[in-house]
Every structure is written in structure tokens, then in C-alpha cells.
Design a protein around this motif. Structure first.
Motif, PDB file in Angstrom:
ATOM      1  N   LEU A 122      -2.874  -7.587 -34.976  1.00  0.00           N
ATOM      2  CA  LEU A 122      -2.778  -8.787 -35.803  1.00  0.00           C
ATOM      3  C   LEU A 122      -4.153  -9.279 -36.238  1.00  0.00           C
ATOM      4  CD1 LEU A 122      -0.061 -10.765 -33.805  1.00  0.00           C
ATOM      5  CD2 LEU A 122       0.244  -9.598 -35.999  1.00  0.00           C
ATOM      6  N   ASP A 123      -5.170  -8.897 -35.491  1.00  0.00           N
ATOM      7  CA  ASP A 123      -6.548  -9.249 -35.807  1.00  0.00           C
ATOM      8  C   ASP A 123      -7.414  -8.031 -35.511  1.00  0.00           C
ATOM      9  OD1 ASP A 123      -8.708 -10.732 -36.597  1.00  0.00           O
ATOM     10  OD2 ASP A 123      -8.521 -12.274 -35.038  1.00  0.00           O
ATOM     11  N   ARG A 124      -8.535  -7.950 -36.171  1.00  0.00           N
ATOM     12  CA  ARG A 124      -9.437  -6.814 -35.973  1.00  0.00           C
ATOM     13  C   ARG A 124     -10.654  -7.261 -35.166  1.00  0.00           C
ATOM     14  NH1 ARG A 124      -8.398  -2.348 -39.343  1.00  0.00           N
ATOM     15  NH2 ARG A 124      -6.981  -2.770 -41.089  1.00  0.00           N
ATOM     16  N   PRO A 125     -11.011  -6.509 -34.132  1.00  0.00           N
ATOM     17  CA  PRO A 125     -12.222  -6.849 -33.391  1.00  0.00           C
ATOM     18  C   PRO A 125     -13.471  -6.574 -34.235  1.00  0.00           C
ATOM     19  CG  PRO A 125     -11.367  -4.749 -32.627  1.00  0.00           C
ATOM     20  CD  PRO A 125     -10.358  -5.298 -33.601  1.00  0.00           C
ATOM     21  N   ASP A 126     -14.575  -7.231 -33.883  1.00  0.00           N
ATOM     22  CA  ASP A 126     -15.836  -6.978 -34.571  1.00  0.00           C
ATOM     23  C   ASP A 126     -16.402  -5.615 -34.203  1.00  0.00           C
ATOM     24  OD1 ASP A 126     -15.663  -9.532 -35.671  1.00  0.00           O
ATOM     25  OD2 ASP A 126     -16.758 -10.441 -34.002  1.00  0.00           O
ATOM     26  N   ARG A 127     -16.086  -5.190 -32.985  1.00  0.00           N
ATOM     27  CA  ARG A 127     -16.491  -3.850 -32.553  1.00  0.00           C
ATOM     28  C   ARG A 127     -15.507  -3.367 -31.503  1.00  0.00           C
ATOM     29  NH1 ARG A 127     -20.351  -6.108 -28.526  1.00  0.00           N
ATOM     30  NH2 ARG A 127     -19.555  -5.325 -26.524  1.00  0.00           N
ATOM     31  N   GLY A 128     -15.563  -2.063 -31.242  1.00  0.00           N
ATOM     32  CA  GLY A 128     -14.691  -1.481 -30.237  1.00  0.00           C
ATOM     33  C   GLY A 128     -13.462  -0.835 -30.850  1.00  0.00           C
ATOM     34  N   ASP A 129     -12.700  -0.161 -30.003  1.00  0.00           N
ATOM     35  CA  ASP A 129     -11.529   0.599 -30.432  1.00  0.00           C
ATOM     36  C   ASP A 129     -10.249  -0.012 -29.864  1.00  0.00           C
ATOM     37  OD1 ASP A 129     -13.206   2.447 -31.695  1.00  0.00           O
ATOM     38  OD2 ASP A 129     -13.371   3.667 -29.884  1.00  0.00           O
ATOM     39  N   VAL A 130      -9.184   0.059 -30.662  1.00  0.00           N
ATOM     40  CA  VAL A 130      -7.849  -0.352 -30.233  1.00  0.00           C
ATOM     41  C   VAL A 130      -6.927   0.825 -30.482  1.00  0.00           C
ATOM     42  CG1 VAL A 130      -5.945  -1.969 -30.528  1.00  0.00           C
ATOM     43  CG2 VAL A 130      -8.306  -2.757 -30.817  1.00  0.00           C
ATOM     44  N   GLY A 137     -15.897 -20.253 -36.601  1.00  0.00           N
ATOM     45  CA  GLY A 137     -15.741 -21.652 -36.235  1.00  0.00           C
ATOM     46  C   GLY A 137     -15.970 -21.930 -34.772  1.00  0.00           C
ATOM     47  N   ALA A 138     -16.303 -20.921 -34.000  1.00  0.00           N
ATOM     48  CA  ALA A 138     -16.475 -21.090 -32.556  1.00  0.00           C
ATOM     49  C   ALA A 138     -17.932 -21.301 -32.171  1.00  0.00           C
ATOM     50  CB  ALA A 138     -15.910 -19.874 -31.817  1.00  0.00           C
ATOM     51  N   GLY A 139     -18.784 -21.599 -33.156  1.00  0.00           N
ATOM     52  CA  GLY A 139     -20.188 -21.844 -32.859  1.00  0.00           C
ATOM     53  C   GLY A 139     -20.930 -20.611 -32.390  1.00  0.00           C
ATOM     54  N   GLY A 140     -20.419 -19.446 -32.737  1.00  0.00           N
ATOM     55  CA  GLY A 140     -21.090 -18.216 -32.357  1.00  0.00           C
ATOM     56  C   GLY A 140     -20.789 -17.751 -30.953  1.00  0.00           C
ATOM     57  N   VAL A 141     -19.932 -18.475 -30.220  1.00  0.00           N
ATOM     58  CA  VAL A 141     -19.576 -18.068 -28.864  1.00  0.00           C
ATOM     59  C   VAL A 141     -18.492 -16.997 -28.942  1.00  0.00           C
ATOM     60  CG1 VAL A 141     -18.645 -18.812 -26.646  1.00  0.00           C
ATOM     61  CG2 VAL A 141     -20.152 -20.329 -27.945  1.00  0.00           C
ATOM     62  N   PRO A 142     -18.683 -15.836 -28.329  1.00  0.00           N
ATOM     63  CA  PRO A 142     -17.682 -14.768 -28.452  1.00  0.00           C
ATOM     64  C   PRO A 142     -16.348 -15.146 -27.819  1.00  0.00           C
ATOM     65  CG  PRO A 142     -19.778 -13.919 -27.596  1.00  0.00           C
ATOM     66  CD  PRO A 142     -19.856 -15.413 -27.541  1.00  0.00           C
ATOM     67  N   ALA A 143     -15.249 -14.869 -28.542  1.00  0.00           N
ATOM     68  CA  ALA A 143     -13.921 -15.012 -27.952  1.00  0.00           C
ATOM     69  C   ALA A 143     -13.651 -13.851 -27.007  1.00  0.00           C
ATOM     70  CB  ALA A 143     -12.867 -15.061 -29.054  1.00  0.00           C
ATOM     71  N   LEU A 144     -14.140 -12.668 -27.366  1.00  0.00           N
ATOM     72  CA  LEU A 144     -14.085 -11.491 -26.503  1.00  0.00           C
ATOM     73  C   LEU A 144     -15.472 -10.856 -26.486  1.00  0.00           C
ATOM     74  CD1 LEU A 144     -10.732  -9.835 -27.670  1.00  0.00           C
ATOM     75  CD2 LEU A 144     -11.089 -11.197 -25.599  1.00  0.00           C
ATOM     76  N   VAL A 187      -7.585  -0.885 -25.191  1.00  0.00           N
ATOM     77  CA  VAL A 187      -8.706  -1.442 -25.938  1.00  0.00           C
ATOM     78  C   VAL A 187      -9.986  -1.034 -25.216  1.00  0.00           C
ATOM     79  CG1 VAL A 187      -7.322  -3.358 -26.787  1.00  0.00           C
ATOM     80  CG2 VAL A 187      -8.712  -3.684 -24.757  1.00  0.00           C
ATOM     81  N   VAL A 188     -10.981  -0.662 -25.996  1.00  0.00           N
ATOM     82  CA  VAL A 188     -12.218  -0.129 -25.429  1.00  0.00           C
ATOM     83  C   VAL A 188     -13.406  -0.896 -25.982  1.00  0.00           C
ATOM     84  CG1 VAL A 188     -13.658   1.919 -25.105  1.00  0.00           C
ATOM     85  CG2 VAL A 188     -11.161   2.163 -25.264  1.00  0.00           C
ATOM     86  N   ASP A 189     -14.062  -1.674 -25.125  1.00  0.00           N
ATOM     87  CA  ASP A 189     -15.296  -2.387 -25.443  1.00  0.00           C
ATOM     88  C   ASP A 189     -15.159  -3.235 -26.708  1.00  0.00           C
ATOM     89  OD1 ASP A 189     -17.958  -3.131 -24.979  1.00  0.00           O
ATOM     90  OD2 ASP A 189     -18.731  -1.550 -26.302  1.00  0.00           O
ATOM     91  N   ILE A 190     -14.043  -3.985 -26.798  1.00  0.00           N
ATOM     92  CA  ILE A 190     -13.858  -4.782 -28.001  1.00  0.00           C
ATOM     93  C   ILE A 190     -14.563  -6.132 -27.868  1.00  0.00           C
ATOM     94  CG2 ILE A 190     -11.689  -3.659 -28.620  1.00  0.00           C
ATOM     95  CD1 ILE A 190     -10.217  -6.189 -27.731  1.00  0.00           C
ATOM     96  N   ALA A 191     -15.056  -6.603 -28.992  1.00  0.00           N
ATOM     97  CA  ALA A 191     -15.724  -7.901 -29.070  1.00  0.00           C
ATOM     98  C   ALA A 191     -15.222  -8.613 -30.316  1.00  0.00           C
ATOM     99  CB  ALA A 191     -17.235  -7.740 -29.122  1.00  0.00           C
TER     100      ALA A 191
END
Length: 249
Positions: free
Chosen positions: A65-73, A25-32, A16-20
Motif C-alpha cells: 500500500l506504500d513504498r519504502p524509501d529503501r529496502g526490499d518487500v 510531515g514527520a519532521g524528518g524522523v524515520p517511521a521505519l 521485508v529486508v532493511d526497509i526504511a
């Protein structure tokens, strides 16, 4: 186990490369938040961190199983993040195995049918000889015609592991695979994951909160606040526990 001759650099099984990733529902706090990590082929890696650190989100994004908002997998060098959903589903079924805390077995199917299911869903002909071998390896010979409701929790987790191995995946993602098991049964499941790496050359990426479980891995990656903050190679449970205290402080 035979020693493998390595020629040239070995490509990571997953990278994974620079994924975010931020959930609404997390109040805008990044999970990654800008995570980059590679998982080597034929190795056992544990992912740890405090609650809410992003470890399960990392596993879900790395597994497709989920797609990051940005970055490569990248799975085996292929950027699966760019695949449309039908192609992504096919890639998961053919190349990835899963073991979850909740087992995720089909209650209406027998052990045998559950083990063969991923290959059938992928449209491939199951290798029944290999399926019988992995069922024997996880200690369930003679229980092929039982249904999950007839098995203990540890036996159901063994079915889940046999199902993952029967598909001959490039990598198995395990999310808290011993979380619902007692200490002895959990150790048996960890032994089987370790053997999958050492005997079959399978790659394993496991999320866990337990230092004793993580100590079965070759490498432990620690997350905090959606970022990788440290890692340890071939650590003891005491070293892992000390590092967990440090990243949780």
C-alpha cells in the motif's frame, strides 16, 4: 485439520529486508529505520509497539500500500517493490486481503457484492460457491442482500473478513481490526482470523495495540522508534503486556 507434509524449507509469505520510510510531515524522523522481518506461511503474527513506533507503516509497506524509501518487500518471493503501479495493484488484488478498523466497505453495494468485489476488480471470475461458504463461516448467511448501513459494526467487520477470504489471498493484513468493536464482538472477529489460519491455511499479519488481541497470534513482533526490538512466540496476554511496558519505557 489435516497435518501438512513439509518438504524442504518453507518460503515466507512476506519478507521485508532493511526497509526504511520517512514521511515529510514527520519532521524528518524515520517511521521505519532498517526493518527486516519475515512472516511465515500459514501463521498468525501480531505487530505491536507504542504510538508512532512504525507498526502501521510496516504493515502498509509489507502489503504494497506504500513504498519504502529503501529496502526490499517480497511477496511469495517476488520483489513487489520493483513493480510499477498497475502491476503492483494487480498483485495486491490477487494475493493480498485487507481488514481495516474502518471496514472500508462500499455502502452502495450489498454484502454479496462487497464480498465478490476484489475478484471482479482483479478481472477474475469470482468463486461464488467459496464466497457463499465464507459468508456462512462468518455467520452472515441470510444477510447477503443487506447493505452495510443495515448491519452492526461487528457484522460489517465480518463482511470485511469474508471479502478478504473470498479472494483466496496468500496473506491477510489486518490493521486494528477490533479497534472499533466491543469486547465480545472483537473476540468473535479474532476467532474468525484464528480459524482462517488454522482451517484455511491463510497467513495473517495484524497490527494491534491490545495485548489480549495479540495473544491470539502465534508470534508477536514489537517495534519502537521505527525498529524491531523484540518478539515473543505463543505468548500470553500478560507476557505481551509486560513486553509492551518494556519497549515503551
Amino acid at each position: 485439520m489435516q497435518t501438512k507434509e513439509v518438504r524442504g524449507p518453507v518460503q515466507p509469505v512476506v519478507e521485508v529486508v532493511d526497509i526504511a520510510k520517512t514521511y515529510a510531515g514527520a519532521g524528518g524522523v524515520p517511521a521505519l529505520d532498517g526493518v527486516s522481518v519475515a512472516f511465515a506461511r500459514g501463521t498468525f503474527c501480531a505487530v505491536m509497539g507504542p504510538s508512532g513506533s512504525g507498526k502501521s507503516t510496516l504493515l502498509h509497506c509489507a502489503a504494497g500500500l506504500d513504498r519504502p524509501d529503501r529496502g526490499d518487500v517480497r511477496l511469495g518471493g517476488e520483489d513487489i517493490g520493483r513493480l510499477k503501479e498497475p502491476a503492483l495493484t494487480r498483485a495486491r488484488r490477487r494475493r493480498v486481503g485487507f481488514v481495516f478498523q474502518s471496514y472500508n466497505l462500499m455502502d452502495s453495494l450489498t454484502v454479496w457484492q462487497n464480498v465478490l468485489l476484489p475478484r471482479k476488480l482483479a478481472g477474475d471470475r469470482p468463486d461464488k460457491a467459496w464466497a457463499r461458504e465464507v459468508i456462512a463461516r462468518v455467520g452472515l448467511s441470510g444477510r447477503e442482500h443487506d447493505r452495510p448501513g443495515q448491519l452492526s459494526g461487528g457484522q460489517r467487520q465480518r463482511v470485511a473478513l469474508a471479502r478478504a477470504l473470498a479472494a483466496r489471498p496468500e496473506v491477510i493484513f489486518a490493521d486494528e481490526p477490533t479497534g472499533a468493536l466491543d469486547l465480545s464482538t472483537g473476540r468473535e472477529v479474532l476467532t474468525l482470523l484464528r480459524e482462517a489460519v488454522d482451517d484455511f491455511g491463510t497467513s495473517v499479519v495484524m497490527v494491534t495495540h491490545d495485548p489480549a488481541s495479540a495473544a491470539w497470534a502465534d508470534r508477536v513482533v514489537f517495534l519502537a522508534d521505527g525498529r524491531i526490538v523484540s518478539e515473543l512466540g505463543y505468548p500470553t496476554s500478560e507476557q505481551i503486556a509486560a513486553q509492551m511496558m518494556a519497549v515503551s519505557a
